[in-house]
Scaffold this active site. Structure first.
Site, PDB file in Angstrom:
ATOM      1  CG  ASN A  64      -1.794   1.177   1.349  1.00 37.41           C
ATOM      2  OD1 ASN A  64      -1.756   2.068   0.496  1.00 37.41           O
ATOM      3  ND2 ASN A  64      -2.613   1.212   2.379  1.00 37.41           N
ATOM      4  CB  VAL A  65       1.649   3.894  -2.524  1.00 42.57           C
ATOM      5  CG1 VAL A  65       2.066   2.994  -3.673  1.00 42.57           C
ATOM      6  CG2 VAL A  65       0.269   4.498  -2.745  1.00 42.57           C
ATOM      7  CB  SER A 143      -4.524  14.494 -13.021  1.00 40.73           C
ATOM      8  OG  SER A 143      -5.741  14.823 -13.673  1.00 40.73           O
ATOM      9  CE1 TYR A 156      -7.008  11.309  -9.285  1.00 40.71           C
ATOM     10  CE2 TYR A 156      -7.539  13.144 -10.753  1.00 40.71           C
ATOM     11  CZ  TYR A 156      -6.947  11.906 -10.542  1.00 40.71           C
ATOM     12  OH  TYR A 156      -6.297  11.266 -11.570  1.00 40.71           O
ATOM     13  CB  ALA A 158      -6.075  19.141  -3.249  1.00 46.07           C
ATOM     14  CB  SER A 159      -4.035  14.298  -4.329  1.00 46.82           C
ATOM     15  OG  SER A 159      -4.616  13.836  -5.545  1.00 46.82           O
ATOM     16  CE  LYS A 160      -3.387  11.882  -9.599  1.00 49.31           C
ATOM     17  NZ  LYS A 160      -2.314  10.874  -9.670  1.00 49.31           N
ATOM     18  CB  ILE A 189      -5.896   7.920 -20.013  1.00 46.88           C
ATOM     19  CG1 ILE A 189      -4.988   9.161 -20.046  1.00 46.88           C
ATOM     20  CG2 ILE A 189      -5.203   6.695 -20.617  1.00 46.88           C
ATOM     21  CD1 ILE A 189      -4.522   9.616 -21.414  1.00 46.88           C
TER      22      ILE A 189
HETATM   23  P1  NAI Z   1      -6.366   2.271 -12.429  1.00 42.40           P
HETATM   24  O1  NAI Z   1      -7.371   2.331 -11.335  1.00 42.40           O
HETATM   25  O2  NAI Z   1      -6.632   1.444 -13.626  1.00 42.40           O
HETATM   26  O3  NAI Z   1      -4.941   1.843 -11.845  1.00 42.40           O
HETATM   27  C1  NAI Z   1      -4.476   2.336 -10.627  1.00 42.40           C
HETATM   28  C2  NAI Z   1      -3.625   1.270  -9.987  1.00 42.40           C
HETATM   29  O4  NAI Z   1      -3.164   1.774  -8.713  1.00 42.40           O
HETATM   30  C3  NAI Z   1      -4.415   0.004  -9.689  1.00 42.40           C
HETATM   31  O5  NAI Z   1      -3.702  -1.132 -10.097  1.00 42.40           O
HETATM   32  C4  NAI Z   1      -4.597   0.050  -8.189  1.00 42.40           C
HETATM   33  O6  NAI Z   1      -4.725  -1.217  -7.563  1.00 42.40           O
HETATM   34  C5  NAI Z   1      -3.341   0.782  -7.747  1.00 42.40           C
HETATM   35  N1  NAI Z   1      -3.483   1.361  -6.416  1.00 42.40           N
HETATM   36  C6  NAI Z   1      -4.541   2.089  -5.958  1.00 42.40           C
HETATM   37  N2  NAI Z   1      -4.342   2.398  -4.666  1.00 42.40           N
HETATM   38  C7  NAI Z   1      -3.144   1.905  -4.312  1.00 42.40           C
HETATM   39  C8  NAI Z   1      -2.401   1.903  -3.103  1.00 42.40           C
HETATM   40  N3  NAI Z   1      -2.867   2.490  -1.999  1.00 42.40           N
HETATM   41  N4  NAI Z   1      -1.202   1.273  -3.077  1.00 42.40           N
HETATM   42  C9  NAI Z   1      -0.725   0.654  -4.191  1.00 42.40           C
HETATM   43  N5  NAI Z   1      -1.389   0.614  -5.342  1.00 42.40           N
HETATM   44  C10 NAI Z   1      -2.588   1.229  -5.425  1.00 42.40           C
HETATM   45  O7  NAI Z   1      -6.120   3.802 -12.829  1.00 42.40           O
HETATM   46  P2  NAI Z   1      -5.364   4.480 -14.065  1.00 42.40           P
HETATM   47  O8  NAI Z   1      -6.372   5.173 -14.854  1.00 42.40           O
HETATM   48  O9  NAI Z   1      -4.434   3.527 -14.697  1.00 42.40           O
HETATM   49  O10 NAI Z   1      -4.544   5.609 -13.279  1.00 42.40           O
HETATM   50  C11 NAI Z   1      -3.153   5.552 -13.044  1.00 42.40           C
HETATM   51  C12 NAI Z   1      -2.701   6.925 -12.576  1.00 42.40           C
HETATM   52  O11 NAI Z   1      -2.969   7.884 -13.606  1.00 42.40           O
HETATM   53  C13 NAI Z   1      -3.396   7.414 -11.316  1.00 42.40           C
HETATM   54  O12 NAI Z   1      -2.477   8.110 -10.511  1.00 42.40           O
HETATM   55  C14 NAI Z   1      -4.427   8.379 -11.879  1.00 42.40           C
HETATM   56  O13 NAI Z   1      -4.785   9.348 -10.930  1.00 42.40           O
HETATM   57  C15 NAI Z   1      -3.676   8.970 -13.038  1.00 42.40           C
HETATM   58  N6  NAI Z   1      -4.522   9.570 -14.045  1.00 42.40           N
HETATM   59  C16 NAI Z   1      -5.422   8.822 -14.752  1.00 42.40           C
HETATM   60  C17 NAI Z   1      -6.209   9.425 -15.717  1.00 42.40           C
HETATM   61  C18 NAI Z   1      -7.194   8.666 -16.531  1.00 42.40           C
HETATM   62  O14 NAI Z   1      -7.911   9.301 -17.318  1.00 42.40           O
HETATM   63  N7  NAI Z   1      -7.285   7.351 -16.420  1.00 42.40           N
HETATM   64  C19 NAI Z   1      -6.112  10.870 -15.976  1.00 42.40           C
HETATM   65  C20 NAI Z   1      -5.148  11.551 -15.196  1.00 42.40           C
HETATM   66  C21 NAI Z   1      -4.376  10.908 -14.270  1.00 42.40           C
END
Ligand code: NAI
Length: 248
Positions: A64-65, A143, A156, A158-160, A189
């Site tokens: 867990n990060v 983001s 979200y 604020a975090s980004k 995405i």
């Molecule tokens: P996703 O939900 O498909 O993947 C996120 C991954 O992070 C998952 O495998 C999940 O299990 C893991 N995760 C979540 N909480 C965790 C924790 N506490 N410890 C360890 N691992 C954890 O999401 P996606 O879309 O691939 O997003 C990846 C990153 O890109 C995120 O930071 C998201 O905020 C960012 N992002 C995504 C966008 C989109 O449109 N999909 C747009 C802008 C940013």
């Protein structure tokens, strides 16, 4: 010809699926060993096994990060196995959207803990071996909403936005040690995270994008690869949007 990331070891949080997995694939295809860190250990192991079956060097770690201890244990395990850590990509992230007045304290805390503190935890843990080696490439996934804001996402965004401030500070603090820190700000995405949105919201997003379509995880992975490669050896403290022109 040698691959550009041969002998490099890359740790990618949130590497089990979505954008994180695409980043792992891109870095592995350039010769890096990839450590896929995720809170879903089974999915991470499945993805790592899939990569190994294709000849890549991949290892899964369940963590867990949001926990500094787990971040430190993870980096320790990487150092024990590989003896080096060259690349860190902070990609783990969650959303818990709601309008301000309806947003619970728990939802605020949870998103900050994973997206912002999680990045701090891994940067802190990874920076020690990177400083010793006088080399490191850190890429934080922010983001576009961290730059532009978005109604319903104060936690979200604020975090980004915090991730961007942290990236620039790390770039200033560690630049003299040859450690690079940059951020990538994706727009819309197509992943499991955005597939959860209602159809109308997804259509409205796409309409507002000059390229008129959602991006793919590989579009983000390509830019992350650039920032992890020697091609960006004079680039630090920057934020690159990958959003089809949504934010300019
Ligand atoms: P996703 O939900 O498909 O993947 C996120 C991954 O992070 C998952 O495998 C999940 O299990 C893991 N995760 C979540 N909480 C965790 C924790 N506490 N410890 C360890 N691992 C954890 O999401 P996606 O879309 O691939 O997003 C990846 C990153 O890109 C995120 O930071 C998201 O905020 C960012 N992002 C995504 C966008 C989109 O449109 N999909 C747009 C802008 C940013």
């Amino acid at each position: 010809m040698a691959k550009t990331l041969e002998n490099r070891v890359a740790l990618v949080t949130g590497g089990a699926r979505g954008i994180g997995k695409a980043i792992c694939e891109r870095l592995a295809s350039e010769g890096a060993a990839v450590v896929m860190v995720d809170i879903m250990p089974d999915v991470a192991e499945q993805s790592a096994a899939e990569f190994r079956s294709r000849g890549y060097d991949a290892m899964a770690v369940g963590a867990n990060v949001a926990s500094l201890q787990e971040a430190e244990d993870t980096v320790k395990a990487v150092m024990e196995k590989y003896g080096r850590l060259d690349i860190l990509v902070n990609c783990a992230g969650i959303t818990k959207d709601n309008l301000l007045l309806r947003m619970s304290e728990n939802d605020w805390d949870a998103v900050i803990a994973v997206n912002l503190k999680g990045s701090y935890n891994f940067i802190k843990a990874a920076s020690r071996p990177m400083m010793k080696a006088r080399y490191g490439k850190i890429v934080n996934i922010s983001s576009v909403v961290g730059r532009a804001g978005n109604a319903g996402q104060i936690n979200y965004s604020a975090s980004k936005a915090g991730v961007i401030g942290m990236t620039k500070s790390v770039a200033k603090e560690l630049g003299s040690r040859n450690i690079f820190a940059n951020a990538v700000a994706p727009g819309y995405i197509e992943t499991d995270m955005t597939r959860a949105l209602p159809e109308e919201a997804r259509k409205a997003f796409a309409d507002a994008i000059p390229l008129k379509r959602a991006g793919q995880p590989e579009d983000v992975a390509n830019v992350v690869y650039f920032l992890c490669s020697p091609m960006s050896d004079y680039v630090t403290g920057q934020v690159i949007n990958v959003c089809g022109g949504f934010l300019m």
